[in-house]
Design an enzyme around this catalytic site. Structure first.
Site, mmCIF file in Angstrom:
data_model
loop_
_atom_site.group_PDB
_atom_site.id
_atom_site.type_symbol
_atom_site.label_atom_id
_atom_site.label_comp_id
_atom_site.label_asym_id
_atom_site.label_seq_id
_atom_site.Cartn_x
_atom_site.Cartn_y
_atom_site.Cartn_z
ATOM 1 N N GLU A 52 46.571 103.406 -13.120
ATOM 2 C CA GLU A 52 47.485 102.448 -13.757
ATOM 3 C C GLU A 52 48.367 101.704 -12.762
ATOM 4 O OE1 GLU A 52 46.817 102.373 -17.010
ATOM 5 O OE2 GLU A 52 45.575 104.149 -16.768
ATOM 6 N N THR A 57 43.320 94.793 -11.353
ATOM 7 C CA THR A 57 43.869 93.455 -11.596
ATOM 8 C C THR A 57 43.907 92.652 -10.301
ATOM 9 O OG1 THR A 57 45.230 94.378 -13.363
ATOM 10 C CG2 THR A 57 45.793 92.172 -12.604
ATOM 11 N N ARG A 191 42.721 95.617 -20.208
ATOM 12 C CA ARG A 191 42.697 96.921 -19.542
ATOM 13 C C ARG A 191 41.397 97.658 -19.813
ATOM 14 N NH1 ARG A 191 42.530 100.237 -16.078
ATOM 15 N NH2 ARG A 191 43.595 102.241 -16.081
ATOM 16 N N ASP A 213 36.899 99.000 -5.225
ATOM 17 C CA ASP A 213 37.895 99.469 -6.180
ATOM 18 C C ASP A 213 37.397 100.801 -6.724
ATOM 19 O OD1 ASP A 213 39.853 99.764 -8.114
ATOM 20 O OD2 ASP A 213 38.909 98.388 -9.535
ATOM 21 N N GLN A 217 42.453 107.838 -11.407
ATOM 22 C CA GLN A 217 42.768 109.123 -12.011
ATOM 23 C C GLN A 217 42.281 110.265 -11.116
ATOM 24 O OE1 GLN A 217 41.942 106.511 -14.111
ATOM 25 N NE2 GLN A 217 44.036 106.472 -14.859
#
Length: 405
Positions: A52, A57, A191, A213, A217
């Protein structure tokens, strides 16, 4: 000697086959040499960070700035994702309005108005894969205006709700249209959790960039090891606004503390001892609003400065830099807003100087103590970011309230 056969002894068919095999071998060697050369010359960037933080993005911004952008077909393909984001977010708010109400949060009225009971029931019966029908869109609209849902939203640091929920709720009328086509901002804010490793290739000026990327988590980090070899630079992304939030995968661990521990692990890793580390402290827009209402001591009890974005962001930066125990390494810090294309374009231009310098060192074309010719001013401007300000949006504390007072 009896095993040796001269070309003169070969039949015409054997000579033809030998010639074909020689040509094939030569072609394979040339392909391998080209692949090695391409691999050596490519600039590899590894985007790391806890979940997060906004890594994906930032990669979307690279597609917009340095790629081909998003075609109408690309945009339309993201409509189901955005619909799913909206339904999922509203279901979270509905569930939490009950859970928090039953968990002694009585200072706020989290109950749903009787006239919205039917809308509440409809959303609770939905799944993330439900069709975004007109009744569903209307139910979301009604509930977003409900005082109980608004009060529940104000407590969002106590549960998991993605940052762009409010943005999409406020655009519900547009998104509900049959001919809706997502805007660039919609795509940036949509998302989807990254799992595994996603690679993007870009040609920027004279250089080929490969950007990786990886899932942030905890259960995805074991896959990072495959990306570590021969990386030019690590861009570590951490969310400034995460200081009052808990991990998605562990509701007892603060996201900022997790990011700091992970950053320390990256800096200490044997894989990155000679790798340039660039720190993107992201979500500065959310942080600027949040710090006016939620003190930084929520995360850092020893913080004694004012709850103003410049001072607080400088403190957070110092906490990250202090985790780097390699005296020969400088951490290059930028304050970013991953949904702001102009901000990311300018920041990446500065970061590119460091990345290119590191690449030239790797391939033996620059001494590690040298500066890039003609770019000394840009290198000096790295420090402009480290003090919490930047050239196009200088932090000004004079009009900012301090929630400590």
């Amino acid at each position: 000697m009896g095993g040796c056969v001269s070309k003169q002894q070969l039949t015409p068919e054997q000579r033809k086959k030998a010639k074909e095999e020689e040509a094939r071998s030569k072609w394979v060697n040339e392909m391998l040499e080209d692949a090695y050369s391409e691999e050596r010359e490519a600039i590899k960037l590894l985007f790391l960070g806890a979940g997060e933080s906004g890594k994906s993005t930032l990669l979307k911004q690279m597609v917009i700035i340095h790629g081909n952008g998003y075609s109408d077909e690309d945009r339309k393909e993201r409509v189901p994702l955005i619909h799913s984001n909206i339904i999922t977010a509203m279901r979270v708010l509905c569930k939490q309005s009950v859970a928090l109400r039953d968990n002694s949060h009585r200072e706020l009225d989290l109950s749903i108005l009787p006239e919205h009971a039917e809308a509440f029931q409809l959303i609770m019966e939905c799944t993330s894969n439900s069709q975004f029908t007109a009744p569903v869109a209307e139910a979301v609209t009604q509930l977003w205006q409900d005082p109980g849902i608004q009060n529940t939203f104000s407590l969002r640091s106590m549960y998991q709700l993605f940052d762009s929920a409010e943005y999409f709720f406020n655009r519900i009328r547009t998104i509900a249209q049959a001919d809706y086509v997502p805007t660039t901002q919609d795509i940036l804010r949509a998302r989807i959790r990254t799992t595994g490793i996603v690679e993007h290739k870009f040609r920027i000026g004279e250089n080929d960039f490969r950007m990786f990327d990886v899932g942030g988590q905890r259960n995805a980090r074991k896959k990072w090891i495959h990306c570590f070899e021969n990386v030019t630079s690590v861009i570590f992304v951490a969310a400034l606004s995460a200081y009052d939030q808990m991990l998605y995968e562990d509701n007892n661990t603060n996201r900022m503390h997790e990011a700091l521990d992970l950053f320390e692990d990256i800096c200490d890793s044997r894989w990155f001892q000679k790798t340039a580390v660039i720190l993107f402290l992201n979500k500065r827009d959310i942080f600027a609003h949040k710090i006016q209402h939620i003190p930084l001591t929520t995360c850092f009890p020893d913080y004694t400065g004012p709850n103003q974005r410049a001072a607080a962001s400088r403190f957070i930066e110092s906490e990250f830099v202090a985790r780097n125990r390699n005296p020969g390494r400088k951490i290059y810090t930028h304050f970013t807003n991953a949904t702001d294309t102009k901000n990311i374009q300018i920041v990446f231009n500065f970061a590119k100087v460091i990345i290119l310098r590191q690449h030239l060192i790797e391939i033996g074309l620059m001494d590690e103590h040298a500066s890039l010719e003609g770019n000394s001013d840009m290198e000096e401007k790295q420090d402009d970011y480290s003090d919490g300000s930047d050239s196009w949006a200088v932090y000004d504390d004079r009009d900012e309230p301090d929630v400590n007072k």
